[in-house]
Design a protein around this motif. Structure first.
Motif: not given
Length: 191
Positions: A30-41
């Motif tokens: 879930n943290l990776v999904v959240y962070c992916s939304n921030l980084t777009k990477d």
């Protein structure tokens, strides 16, 4: 804070890897999904989340979590993202500044080369016979038309045309004969 959070946090502070693995398994995706939304990477997001979990383990003895472990981890991921983002932006600004400095240097070099070419052209024009030089300069530097030059010099337009043609040919020959000097002058301006 929820009872399970308190138990997990106490176990983590005691250095129990089981508690760490449980937190990792519980929140990593879930943290990776959240962070992916921030980084777009995706890869960067995974790196940031992994860094967050490494820091969590390193600072386990001194953790002061007031709300929930979940909230703490999301905040920690966001803060890590923010630091990385600021670092990347700083590097981008430095890169842009380097590019701008290189372009300014190139423009200076081009201007210097243009000035050297102008000096060489002036030298070639100075070698022209007086009348050819005067007529050539009236045409090319002052922008007079052949008719205007003919009236001013009291000669025919055909004569103006011949003088300009001879001047161009002489300038071309001068440049052909002075290639080595030109090359040296232009190279010298680069040094």
């Amino acid at each position: 804070m929820v009872k399970t959070d308190i138990i997990l946090l106490d176990s983590l502070k005691k250095g129990e890897e089981r508690a760490y693995k449980q937190l990792y398994n519980l929140y990593y995706h879930n943290l990776v999904v959240y962070c992916s939304n921030l980084t777009k990477d995706q890869a960067r997001a995974e790196d940031i989340v992994q860094q967050t979990f490494v820091k969590l383990w390193i600072k386990k003895d001194s953790l002061q979590i007031q709300s929930s472990i979940k909230g703490y981890l999301y905040r920690a991921v966001y803060n890590t993202f923010l630091k990385e983002y600021q670092k990347v932006k700083k590097e981008e600004r430095a890169l842009i500044e380097m590019k701008n400095n290189a372009l300014l240097s190139l423009v200076d070099d081009i201007e210097n080369i243009d000035q050297q070419r102008i000096k060489l052209l002036e030298s070639a024009i100075e070698q022209l016979p007086r009348k050819n030089r005067e007529i050539f300069l009236l045409s090319k530097k002052s922008g007079y038309k052949y008719r205007e030059i003919a009236l001013q010099m009291d000669i025919s337009e055909k004569a103006v045309e011949k003088h300009i043609s001879r001047a161009k040919k002489s300038i071309k020959n001068w440049f052909e004969n002075h290639k080595v000097v030109m090359l040296f002058t232009l190279l010298k301006s680069k040094l």
